[in-house]
Design an enzyme around this catalytic site. Structure first.
Site, PDB file in Angstrom:
ATOM      1  N   GLY A  88       2.083  12.892 -12.881  1.00 31.10           N
ATOM      2  CA  GLY A  88       1.966  13.205 -14.295  1.00 31.10           C
ATOM      3  C   GLY A  88       3.239  12.903 -15.057  1.00 31.10           C
ATOM      4  O   GLY A  88       4.101  12.158 -14.600  1.00 31.10           O
ATOM      5  N   GLU A 178       6.494  20.820 -17.339  1.00 31.20           N
ATOM      6  CA  GLU A 178       5.124  20.291 -17.370  1.00 31.20           C
ATOM      7  C   GLU A 178       4.166  21.468 -17.305  1.00 31.20           C
ATOM      8  O   GLU A 178       4.562  22.590 -17.604  1.00 31.20           O
ATOM      9  CB  GLU A 178       4.921  19.261 -16.265  1.00 31.20           C
ATOM     10  CG  GLU A 178       5.362  19.691 -14.876  1.00 31.20           C
ATOM     11  CD  GLU A 178       4.325  20.500 -14.124  1.00 31.20           C
ATOM     12  OE1 GLU A 178       3.433  19.896 -13.524  1.00 31.20           O
ATOM     13  OE2 GLU A 178       4.430  21.740 -14.115  1.00 31.20           O
ATOM     14  N   SER A 202       8.498  11.531 -19.816  1.00 31.26           N
ATOM     15  CA  SER A 202       7.868  10.896 -20.979  1.00 31.26           C
ATOM     16  C   SER A 202       8.470  11.364 -22.297  1.00 31.26           C
ATOM     17  O   SER A 202       8.247  10.748 -23.343  1.00 31.26           O
ATOM     18  CB  SER A 202       6.363  11.181 -20.991  1.00 31.26           C
ATOM     19  OG  SER A 202       6.132  12.579 -21.064  1.00 31.26           O
ATOM     20  N   ASP A 203       9.225  12.464 -22.250  1.00 30.69           N
ATOM     21  CA  ASP A 203       9.846  13.032 -23.443  1.00 30.69           C
ATOM     22  C   ASP A 203      11.218  13.586 -23.063  1.00 30.69           C
ATOM     23  O   ASP A 203      11.411  14.053 -21.937  1.00 30.69           O
ATOM     24  CB  ASP A 203       8.997  14.169 -24.012  1.00 30.69           C
ATOM     25  CG  ASP A 203       7.587  13.733 -24.353  1.00 30.69           C
ATOM     26  OD1 ASP A 203       7.320  13.484 -25.542  1.00 30.69           O
ATOM     27  OD2 ASP A 203       6.751  13.643 -23.424  1.00 30.69           O
TER      28      ASP A 203
END
Length: 238
Positions: A88, A178, A202-203
């Site tokens: 993920g 997450e 992702s961030d």
């Protein structure tokens, strides 16, 4: 047949990747599996089985958050899955992290309600399976990747109402945040199975500004993550 993963025993491999996003499950199956077979579409939670370099493997979407992940994991255990590897994305909490970096989670702060229900509210340290963690680090090195290895946090709140929580986690050495891993790491030993997590940053959420990965870099990072995860989860356990 389980209620939400509408399959029969034997439809899923003992080794299974767990993306949150159903479309990521579809992408992995279509791009990395030999002769993928769709196993589940119930509630849009896509699942597939096939082989990777000759080894049986499956992929099943969990949806977002621990309650959904708990349902999927419990039902996959009923179907015979024994090795779970979450693939993920996460928000990076450390200054040395860059967008697209990989994180191998060793443990997860259980800042969610579902993991606490499983342990009756007692203090608990959800911890990844060491064999899978060790396998991911070696698989990454063979592919020329250098993942960050350490603790992450699992939260129920994507839009956290406490703007300082990420800073506090980061100050204590937590690498990323997450929404599913603490639950997976809690359920796995209770059910006698293995679970681990590999994440793409992702961030970046460690500073005052929130920085988001672009689509091209995310696609490259997901490809690297998928290959490492598949090489790890399909390796025969010792």
């Amino acid at each position: 047949m389980p209620i939400h993963v509408r399959a029969d025993p034997g439809d899923y491999s003992e080794a299974c990747l767990l993306p949150g996003d159903p479309l990521r499950a579809k992408y992995i199956a279509e791009n990395y599996f030999e002769e993928p077979v769709e196993r589940n579409t119930e509630r849009g939670m896509l699942g597939y089985s096939g082989t990777y370099e000759g080894s049986p493997v499956s992929v099943q979407a969990t949806g977002m958050g621990c309650p959904s992940a708990a349902i999927v994991m419990e039902e996959l255990v009923q179907l015979g899955v024994k090795r779970f590897l979450r693939v993920g994305t996460c928000g990076g909490l450390q200054q040395d992290l860059q967008l697209g970096d990989l994180i191998v989670a060793v443990s997860a702060v259980p800042a969610d309600g579902t993991a606490r229900h499983y342990v009756g509210g007692e203090p608990h340290t959800p911890t990844a399976d060491w064999e899978l963690v060790h396998g991911m680090v070696h698989a990454a090195k063979e592919l020329g990747a250098r993942p960050h290895v350490g603790p992450i946090a699992t939260s129920d709140t994507f839009y956290d109402p406490d703007p300082e929580r990420h800073r506090r986690w980061g100050a204590r050495g937590v690498l990323g945040v997450e929404m599913e891993s603490a639950l997976l790491f809690t359920v796995a030993p209770l059910r006698g199975v293995q679970a681990a997590t590999l994440l793409v940053v992702s961030d970046l959420v460690h500073g005052d500004e929130h920085e988001r990965i672009d689509d091209a870099l995310l696609a490259t990072a997901v490809e690297r993550m998928a290959r490492i995860a598949l090489a790890t989860v399909t390796k025969e356990p010792k």
